[in-house]
Design an enzyme around this catalytic site. Structure first.
Site, PDB file in Angstrom:
ATOM      1  N   ARG A 219      -1.375 -14.888   8.183  1.00 26.83           N
ATOM      2  CA  ARG A 219      -1.775 -14.960   6.774  1.00 26.83           C
ATOM      3  C   ARG A 219      -1.053 -16.184   6.207  1.00 26.83           C
ATOM      4  NH1 ARG A 219      -1.596  -8.663   4.675  1.00 26.83           N
ATOM      5  NH2 ARG A 219      -0.268  -8.156   6.408  1.00 26.83           N
TER       6      ARG A 219
ATOM      7  N   ARG B  41       4.978   2.442   3.300  1.00 24.55           N
ATOM      8  CA  ARG B  41       4.777   1.204   2.542  1.00 24.55           C
ATOM      9  C   ARG B  41       3.523   1.285   1.670  1.00 24.55           C
ATOM     10  NH1 ARG B  41       3.402  -3.052   5.704  1.00 24.55           N
ATOM     11  NH2 ARG B  41       3.509  -4.241   3.773  1.00 24.55           N
TER      12      ARG B  41
ATOM     13  N   LYS C  98      -1.583   0.185  -4.486  1.00 24.21           N
ATOM     14  CA  LYS C  98      -0.503  -0.643  -3.951  1.00 24.21           C
ATOM     15  C   LYS C  98      -0.808  -2.124  -4.087  1.00 24.21           C
ATOM     16  CE  LYS C  98       1.105  -2.002   0.713  1.00 24.21           C
ATOM     17  NZ  LYS C  98       0.609  -3.360   0.666  1.00 24.21           N
ATOM     18  N   ASN C  99      -2.024  -2.519  -3.709  1.00 25.63           N
ATOM     19  CA  ASN C  99      -2.360  -3.946  -3.680  1.00 25.63           C
ATOM     20  C   ASN C  99      -2.631  -4.522  -5.072  1.00 25.63           C
ATOM     21  OD1 ASN C  99      -2.049  -4.099  -0.920  1.00 25.63           O
ATOM     22  ND2 ASN C  99      -4.203  -3.693  -0.491  1.00 25.63           N
TER      23      ASN C  99
ATOM     24  N   ASP D 104      -9.027  -3.026   5.416  1.00 26.40           N
ATOM     25  CA  ASP D 104      -8.016  -1.974   5.307  1.00 26.40           C
ATOM     26  C   ASP D 104      -8.571  -0.575   5.583  1.00 26.40           C
ATOM     27  OD1 ASP D 104      -5.978  -3.715   4.812  1.00 26.40           O
ATOM     28  OD2 ASP D 104      -5.790  -3.281   2.676  1.00 26.40           O
TER      29      ASP D 104
ATOM     30  N   CYS E  63       3.269  -6.540   7.906  1.00 28.19           N
ATOM     31  CA  CYS E  63       2.583  -6.007   9.079  1.00 28.19           C
ATOM     32  C   CYS E  63       2.169  -7.117  10.033  1.00 28.19           C
ATOM     33  CB  CYS E  63       1.339  -5.223   8.653  1.00 28.19           C
ATOM     34  SG  CYS E  63       1.690  -3.681   7.811  1.00 28.19           S
TER      35      CYS E  63
END
Length: 419
Positions: free
Chosen positions: A122, A398, A22-23, A306, A117
């Site tokens: 951030r 997600r 995903k990232n 994570d 989230c």
């Protein structure tokens, strides 16, 4: 809206294939805005964040075709707008990654301040400052970042803090800038390296990705290519923890073990027998209860933030007491309150959680608060006595592809039902 129902007590056994990261895929999709021609991205996971990114590209007029074989074809020559609207950006912080590519290639960008989230601040100020240092005119107005530049200029960019999306955004912008850009105190995450490799394959000149100093020599244009996204190291770690917490035996396939050294070390410390190959990892707990492991998160290559929530779940039923220190995000213990509802003995003080292992958890209705918290609550549900209901699972969608189906294939008693 859906929820997950989990009947605890099953031991996980079997094999599971790991999806694309995903990232990595989200910044790579943003980077397709830089290329003249068609880019085909392979090994794309079917995730809500990917769908949102595709919708965002489509809203700007980009031509996107999704193939059944986990690939996405992107042609940005049809772009009609350089605006990333609030209704799409508000659910996903990584949407800000279109800022650098739009500005670098088209000379303008209007991107809504992002959402995502609620795990802590951030700040986007590093993105903005970096672009300003490269000659862009940037202002924040009515909740949007509005940027303009005829052509960005190479510059020395020193990041105040290590930021993955900041590094990615500025690296993409610098790919088409005039001159040489250096990014110091750059993020070293594998997903940053994957993005750099994608850009290099399109014709960018980038050196140092994976170190704390990245050098980009800007080029006039980039060409379309076919590229395969690397495996998801966080999904890999999550399934390994799921097997460990249940005392099971698992093999994860199509993964990249070299990216998980810190996680594998902690799983071995918890009592797991772990073996690795070129693209697989096997774990066997031999039916044993895990041992408590201390965790301290930090940027790659240290232990990933994570994976913090998943190991907190493991520590809740482990033998002994563990200390978990979160150094990356200041608000990332929201899963603790839900785990306490299941009988976990956890005390949080500032950025530290003290987890005293208990012999059993009990099922309860619980609510996911962010993506990785969702995973930790599912892990807890797998070992809890009775039934666990996990609500607000749109968070899990997600970042995890069909997680309930993959867990069910490993023997978990889990199903998705409408609320």
């Amino acid at each position: 809206m859906n929820k997950l129902l989990i009947q605890g007590g099953a031991t996980l056994n079997g094999q599971v294939r790991i999806s694309g990261a995903k990232n990595a895929v989200l910044p790579i999709l943003a980077a397709t805005l830089l290329c003249e021609g068609t880019a085909i991205i392979e090994n794309v996971p079917h995730l809500h964040d990917v769908t949102t990114t595709v919708e965002l590209l489509g809203a700007m007029g980009v031509h996107v075709v999704i193939d059944e074989k986990l690939s996405i074809e992107v042609d940005s020559s049809t772009i009609e707008s350089c605006i990333a609207p609030y209704h799409l950006v508000r659910t996903m912080r990584s949407s800000i990654l279109v800022l650098g590519p739009l500005l670098a290639r088209f000379g303008e960008a209007e991107v809504s301040l992002p959402g995502g989230c609620a795990i802590g601040s951030r700040p986007v100020n590093l993105h903005i400052k970096g672009l300003q240092d490269m000659g862009a005119e940037v202002e924040v107005k009515n909740g949007y970042i509005i940027a303009k530049a005829k052509r960005l200029k190479g510059a020395r960019l020193v990041m105040d803090i290590v930021t993955v999306t900041g590094t990615e955004n500025l690296m993409m912008a610098a790919a088409l800038a005039d001159g040489v850009t250096t990014i110091e105190n750059a993020a070293r995450e594998p997903e940053v390296v994957d993005l750099a490799n994608f850009l290099i394959a399109m014709g960018a000149k980038i050196e140092g990705a994976g170190t704390d100093t990245i050098t980009i020599n800007g080029v006039e244009k980039l060409q379309g290519i076919r590229y395969r996204v690397l495996p998801d190291r966080i999904e890999t770690g999550t399934y390994l923890v799921a097997a460990a917490i249940t005392g099971g035996k698992i093999m994860v396939k199509d993964t990249a073990p070299r990216l998980l050294d810190a996680v594998i070390d902690k799983l071995r410390e918890a009592g797991a027998d772990v073996e690795v190959g070129d693209d697989w990892i096997s774990l066997d707990m031999h039916g044993k209860r895990p041992k408590a492991v201390n965790i301290r998160t930090a940027p790659y290559p240290a232990f990933p933030t994570d994976m913090q929530a998943q190991f907190v779940a493991l520590d809740t039923i482990a033998e002994g007491t563990a200390t978990v220190v979160e150094t990356v995000f200041e608000n990332r213990f929201m899963h603790v309150q839900e785990l306490q509802r299941m009988g976990a003995d956890i005390e949080v003080e500032g950025n530290t959680a003290i987890v005293r292992g208990v012999e059993k958890l009990t099922g309860a209705p619980i609510m996911a608060t962010d993506l990785r918290a969702s995973a930790s609550l599912i892990m807890a549900g797998l070992v809890a006595e009775g039934e666990t209901e996990v609500h607000r699972i749109y968070h899990i969608d997600r970042g995890y592809e069909i997680i309930e189906e993959k867990l069910a294939l490993l023997g978990a008693n889990i199903r998705r039902i409408p609320v």
